[in-house]
Structures are given as C-alpha cells and as structure tokens.
Design an enzyme around this catalytic site. Sequence first.
Site, PDB file in Angstrom:
ATOM      1  N   VAL A  14       1.312  -0.784  -0.133  1.00  0.00           N
ATOM      2  CA  VAL A  14      -0.273   0.125  -0.016  1.00  0.00           C
ATOM      3  C   VAL A  14       0.392   1.041   0.324  1.00  0.00           C
ATOM      4  O   VAL A  14       0.462   1.977  -0.778  1.00  0.00           O
ATOM      5  CB  VAL A  14      -1.355  -0.244   1.406  1.00  0.00           C
ATOM      6  CG1 VAL A  14      -1.454   1.152   1.857  1.00  0.00           C
ATOM      7  CG2 VAL A  14      -1.874  -1.335   1.216  1.00  0.00           C
ATOM      8  N   GLY A 255      -6.735 -15.958  -0.179  1.00  0.00           N
ATOM      9  CA  GLY A 255      -5.754 -15.997   0.538  1.00  0.00           C
ATOM     10  C   GLY A 255      -5.842 -14.749   0.538  1.00  0.00           C
ATOM     11  O   GLY A 255      -6.587 -13.125   0.089  1.00  0.00           O
ATOM     12  N   CYS A 258      -5.180 -10.218   3.124  1.00  0.00           N
ATOM     13  CA  CYS A 258      -6.058  -8.362   3.832  1.00  0.00           C
ATOM     14  C   CYS A 258      -7.281  -9.639   4.170  1.00  0.00           C
ATOM     15  O   CYS A 258      -7.529  -9.554   4.766  1.00  0.00           O
ATOM     16  CB  CYS A 258      -7.024  -7.675   2.496  1.00  0.00           C
ATOM     17  SG  CYS A 258      -5.041  -7.120   2.175  1.00  0.00           S
ATOM     18  N   LYS A 261      -7.315 -11.963   7.190  1.00  0.00           N
ATOM     19  CA  LYS A 261      -6.823 -11.117   8.644  1.00  0.00           C
ATOM     20  C   LYS A 261      -8.099  -9.825   9.055  1.00  0.00           C
ATOM     21  O   LYS A 261      -8.304  -9.842  10.118  1.00  0.00           O
ATOM     22  CB  LYS A 261      -5.391 -10.473   8.512  1.00  0.00           C
ATOM     23  CG  LYS A 261      -5.896  -9.325   7.840  1.00  0.00           C
ATOM     24  CD  LYS A 261      -4.264  -8.250   8.257  1.00  0.00           C
ATOM     25  CE  LYS A 261      -4.828  -6.975   7.648  1.00  0.00           C
ATOM     26  NZ  LYS A 261      -4.583  -6.368   7.626  1.00  0.00           N
TER      27      LYS A 261
HETATM   28  N1  LIG Z   1      -2.170  -5.786   0.803  1.00  0.00           N
HETATM   29  C1  LIG Z   1      -2.907  -5.287  -0.179  1.00  0.00           C
HETATM   30  O1  LIG Z   1      -3.268  -5.879  -1.368  1.00  0.00           O
HETATM   31  C2  LIG Z   1      -4.200  -4.250   1.301  1.00  0.00           C
HETATM   32  C3  LIG Z   1      -5.251  -3.485   0.238  1.00  0.00           C
HETATM   33  C4  LIG Z   1      -5.335  -2.172   1.384  1.00  0.00           C
HETATM   34  C5  LIG Z   1      -5.138  -2.485   2.494  1.00  0.00           C
HETATM   35  N2  LIG Z   1      -4.479  -2.486   2.768  1.00  0.00           N
HETATM   36  C6  LIG Z   1      -3.310  -2.534   3.914  1.00  0.00           C
HETATM   37  O2  LIG Z   1      -3.302  -2.336   4.750  1.00  0.00           O
HETATM   38  C7  LIG Z   1      -1.852  -1.814   5.639  1.00  0.00           C
HETATM   39  C8  LIG Z   1      -0.816  -2.009   4.822  1.00  0.00           C
HETATM   40  O3  LIG Z   1      -0.775  -3.481   4.526  1.00  0.00           O
HETATM   41  P1  LIG Z   1       0.508  -4.050   2.959  1.00  0.00           P
HETATM   42  O4  LIG Z   1      -0.398  -5.258   2.200  1.00  0.00           O
HETATM   43  O5  LIG Z   1       1.321  -2.722   2.663  1.00  0.00           O
HETATM   44  O6  LIG Z   1       1.720  -3.987   4.038  1.00  0.00           O
HETATM   45  P2  LIG Z   1       3.026  -4.857   4.294  1.00  0.00           P
HETATM   46  O7  LIG Z   1       3.565  -5.857   5.410  1.00  0.00           O
HETATM   47  O8  LIG Z   1       3.172  -5.048   2.351  1.00  0.00           O
HETATM   48  O9  LIG Z   1       4.141  -3.477   4.577  1.00  0.00           O
HETATM   49  C9  LIG Z   1       3.809  -3.210   5.899  1.00  0.00           C
HETATM   50  C10 LIG Z   1       5.514  -2.076   5.847  1.00  0.00           C
HETATM   51  O10 LIG Z   1       5.331  -1.253   6.692  1.00  0.00           O
HETATM   52  C11 LIG Z   1       6.410  -1.274   7.856  1.00  0.00           C
HETATM   53  N3  LIG Z   1       6.328  -1.030   8.900  1.00  0.00           N
HETATM   54  C12 LIG Z   1       6.431  -1.217  10.095  1.00  0.00           C
HETATM   55  N4  LIG Z   1       5.729  -0.515  11.077  1.00  0.00           N
HETATM   56  C13 LIG Z   1       5.974   0.805  11.111  1.00  0.00           C
HETATM   57  C14 LIG Z   1       6.750   1.688  11.043  1.00  0.00           C
HETATM   58  N5  LIG Z   1       6.709   2.355  12.543  1.00  0.00           N
HETATM   59  N6  LIG Z   1       7.368   3.066  10.298  1.00  0.00           N
HETATM   60  C15 LIG Z   1       7.307   2.667   9.474  1.00  0.00           C
HETATM   61  N7  LIG Z   1       7.017   1.235   9.086  1.00  0.00           N
HETATM   62  C16 LIG Z   1       6.826   1.307   9.358  1.00  0.00           C
HETATM   63  C17 LIG Z   1       6.764  -2.353   6.843  1.00  0.00           C
HETATM   64  O11 LIG Z   1       8.478  -2.457   7.937  1.00  0.00           O
HETATM   65  C18 LIG Z   1       6.474  -2.712   6.298  1.00  0.00           C
HETATM   66  O12 LIG Z   1       7.598  -2.858   5.618  1.00  0.00           O
HETATM   67  C19 LIG Z   1      -2.534  -3.320   6.089  1.00  0.00           C
HETATM   68  O13 LIG Z   1      -3.254  -2.754   7.361  1.00  0.00           O
HETATM   69  C20 LIG Z   1      -3.540  -3.809   4.734  1.00  0.00           C
HETATM   70  O14 LIG Z   1      -4.517  -4.626   6.172  1.00  0.00           O
HETATM   71  C21 LIG Z   1      -3.860  -3.640   2.163  1.00  0.00           C
END
Ligand SMILES: NC(=O)c1ccc[n+]([C@@H]2O[C@H](COP(=O)([O-])OP(=O)(O)OC[C@H]3O[C@@H](n4cnc5c(N)ncnc54)[C@H](O)[C@@H]3O)[C@@H](O)[C@H]2O)c1
Length: 447
Positions: A14, A255, A258, A261
């Site tokens: 994201v 799976g 998202c 969880k």
């Molecule tokens: N991946 C998707 O398709 C998607 C779609 C919609 C919403 N989301 C939501 O968006 C959020 C992020 O998802 P994602 O898939 O990008 O996660 P991800 O795990 O790919 O990335 C999260 C990043 O945040 C970093 N991080 C953790 N703590 C931190 C901090 N204190 N400061 C800065 N960086 C920090 C991690 O190192 C990691 O690189 C989640 O809540 C997810 O549910 C994801």
Amino acid sequence: MASEPLGVVGAGWVGLVTAASFAELGHEVVVRDVDPERVAALGRGDVPIHEPGLAEAVARNRDRIRFTLDLDELLGSVTAAFVCVGTPSMYSGDADLSAVWQVIDELPEPGEPLLLIMKSTVPVGTGERVRARLDARGLAHVGYVSNPEFLAEGTALANFREPDRVVVGGFAQADADRVAGLYEPLDAPIVRTDVASAEMIKLASNAALMTRISFINEIANVCELVGADVEEVARGVGLDRRLGPHFLRAGIGYGGSCFPKDASALKQLAANSGYHFQLLTAVIEVNELQKRRVVQKLQNHLGSLRGKTVALLGLAFKPHTNDMREAPSLVLAPRLLAEGAEVRAWDPVALDEARGLLGGVTFAETVLEAVRDADAAVIVTEWPELADLATAEVREAMRTPLIVDGRNLLDPVVARAAGFTYMGIGRPEAFVSELPETEEPDTTLRS
Ligand SMILES: NC(=O)c1ccc[n+]([C@@H]2O[C@H](COP(=O)([O-])OP(=O)(O)OC[C@H]3O[C@@H](n4cnc5c(N)ncnc54)[C@H](O)[C@@H]3O)[C@@H](O)[C@H]2O)c1
C-alpha cells in the site's frame, strides 16, 4: 490543486503504490519504513515486491520519491502523511495494531502541524482511540483522517488511478477537505463520512467480497454432487443486474494479506462488542474447507497419496504478485506432505518467498520440470502461463495425466481432448481415464 509534499509511513504494497501514485500526480513524497534492508533496497532503486508497473513508476519518479529510516526526516519535510503500516492478525484473531501505535508514539512533542491519513485497515474505533492518544500526549494539533485503501494486488496502480470510490472520514471538516482535495485529479466518487463509518466501509467491503467467494464455492460444491457446472451457473447468475458478475469465480478459496485477517478482525470486533457474526463465521469456515477439497479430489482419483508426486502449479495467493501471505498453497502443500505425497512446486515469481515457507517441498524452475513423472498437476494460482497447460508435452512428461484445476482456468473439453483426466471445481466430471492399476480409487466424495 497545488501539489504538496506528502509523507508515507510503511513501504509495503500500500505504501509503495501510494507513494508512486502520488508522485505520478506531481507530489514530492518521503517514504519512511523501519526495515533497513527494505529502505536500502528502495534507495538503490530495487522494489522488493512484485506488483505490475510499480518498479517502473518508482523509477519514473525517482526525483520525487525519497526513502528513509528516519521519521524526523519525514516530519521535517511534510505536513500530511499516509499511514500504511501492516495490521496483521494476532493469535486472538484481533488486528495487531502495534505498528500503528508505534507510529503514534514516535511522534515528537511538541511538533509541527501534521495530518495523519490512515490507509492501514484498522478495526472500527481505532480512529477514536488514536485521537484520544494524540490528545493525551499533547498532540491535539495532529489531525487524523481515515482513508481506507481498496487496491487489489496485481492491479494496484490501476486501482489507484481509477478507484470505484475514495472514502474519507474525518474528525475535522478542514482535514477531510484536504484529503479529498488530494484525490481531486482522479475524478472519482468521494464518500465523505465519519471516521467510524469509513473504517467500517473497508471491513464491510472485504466481508462482502469474501461472502461472494464462499457463496459461489458452496454452490460449486453442490454442483459437483448434482451434475451442474458452476461456470455456467455463475455466468447465468452474474448477468442478473442486481448481482453482477464479480467475485463469482469458484475455486480453492481466497487467501492473501487482507481477506483472511480482515475477516477475522471484523468477526472479533463484532464478538468484542457482544455480537456473534454468524454469516462471516461461516464464510471463513467454508474457505478453510475449500482449500482442502483438492486433497480429496486427488485421493478420489489416485487412492492413497503415499509415494505419489503432486505438482503444485502457482504458489502466490493470486496471479501477478509474489505475495505468499495466507496463500492456499501454504495449506495444500503440508496437507499433501502429511498424506505421504512428494510435492513439487512452481511459481513464476514467488519461488524465493515460498522456499522459506514450504519445508519438505521441492521447487521447480519450470512447469515442465514440476510435472515430470508427476501423478497429478494441481493449478493452485491462475497464472496466465498455465492457461495452455494441457499440451502433449506436459501429458507425456507426467506419469499420470491428471489435472486438478483449482481455479477453473482450463477448458475441460480441450484438456480432456488432449488426453488428460481433468477435474475442476464445481464442474461435471467426465469419464475417469488411466487409473493406477494397483490401488482402488476412492470414489466417494468426502466433503
Ligand atoms: N496489500 C493489500 O492488498 C492491501 C489492500 C488494502 C489495504 N491494505 C492494508 O494496508 C496496510 C498495509 O498493508 P501492506 O500489504 O502494504 O503491508 P506490508 O506488510 O506489505 O507493509 C507494511 C510496511 O510497514 C512497515 N512498518 C512497520 N512498522 C512501521 C513503522 N512504525 N514505521 C514505518 N514503517 C513501518 C513494514 O516494515 C512494512 O514494510 C494493512 O493494514 C493492510 O490490511 C493492504
């Protein structure tokens, strides 16, 4: 709209898509992550995730995007920051908000004006709790807006450019106006609402999508028992304008990072509030069982799987990503190993990620290598590369030309004409060919 420097906290799917997309719109973007390897790789121009077009977009906007480990660097450059940190499941099933709290607790006091824009998926009530924590820390000048993200991996950049809607829930009108203004160039419908409703829109949308998947999977399972073809059924159902065709693809279940969880978080959110969310509970259970049906199908055709070689084709949770989080392959491979099968696995982009997660599995660099002398090939992820799996070359390479198509990717008529025994999900089975002589197949459907 004047472009303004923007911060992005969290450089995952994201965060990187948000950063690259706002940079394309002309903003300077400072991205902060806590993972030194990730920040170093991004600084070198290496994008550590597989998302079509993302590496190119980051490269195109190299002059506008900066990556840093240092929160102060971000705070010194921007007055609005998207929070895009992970919110995985805890053992209890609730969302783990520790990364969100880490972001809040790291903000210096007193500080410069700042607007936090929450893109991470969080339980309803999180915004209120963040607001209270900010206020308690003397950070009343830090604004908060909920702006949930709806991108789908594999099409994330296009989803950003042409969103079905942008949801903006703010405590203060001016903050919400500012966030809505950032999306103005996209010309998308903007849903302006309160913070709690914005948070619920995200959870409810995902729950609705999962419900459709589990619904069509149950229809598929009944189709198998009564001789109907779920692909035909889905086509006929999907043409109903009240329903539409989306998320009516039967298969071996959802799976990803998202759906599982977020379903669990919504179920627990309801339970914590005194409500048993029965429908969602069933959706989750149907999905768990669905992943395992492949094992039954293999047993129905091969008898015991002990000593049999099964090729798992596709490991990522969906095509066009290397994301292995909650991928059905993570359930299937250990189940097959537990039944005594030898498992060979192939994926065009997720092999490196899968190696650390699938102990006891042999990895193949090509489809042909995976299916050689195999007793069955299972399509787990509908990669386009697998669309022409049913070739003479593959049939001759296999010990038993059996294809279990967990994503209904292939045309059964073509696959059978090419000499394969073909089984999809919710599709009528034709004759069974080439059964092993030594073992009696189990022909009962044990679902
Ligand atoms: N991946 C998707 O398709 C998607 C779609 C919609 C919403 N989301 C939501 O968006 C959020 C992020 O998802 P994602 O898939 O990008 O996660 P991800 O795990 O790919 O990335 C999260 C990043 O945040 C970093 N991080 C953790 N703590 C931190 C901090 N204190 N400061 C800065 N960086 C920090 C991690 O190192 C990691 O690189 C989640 O809540 C997810 O549910 C994801």
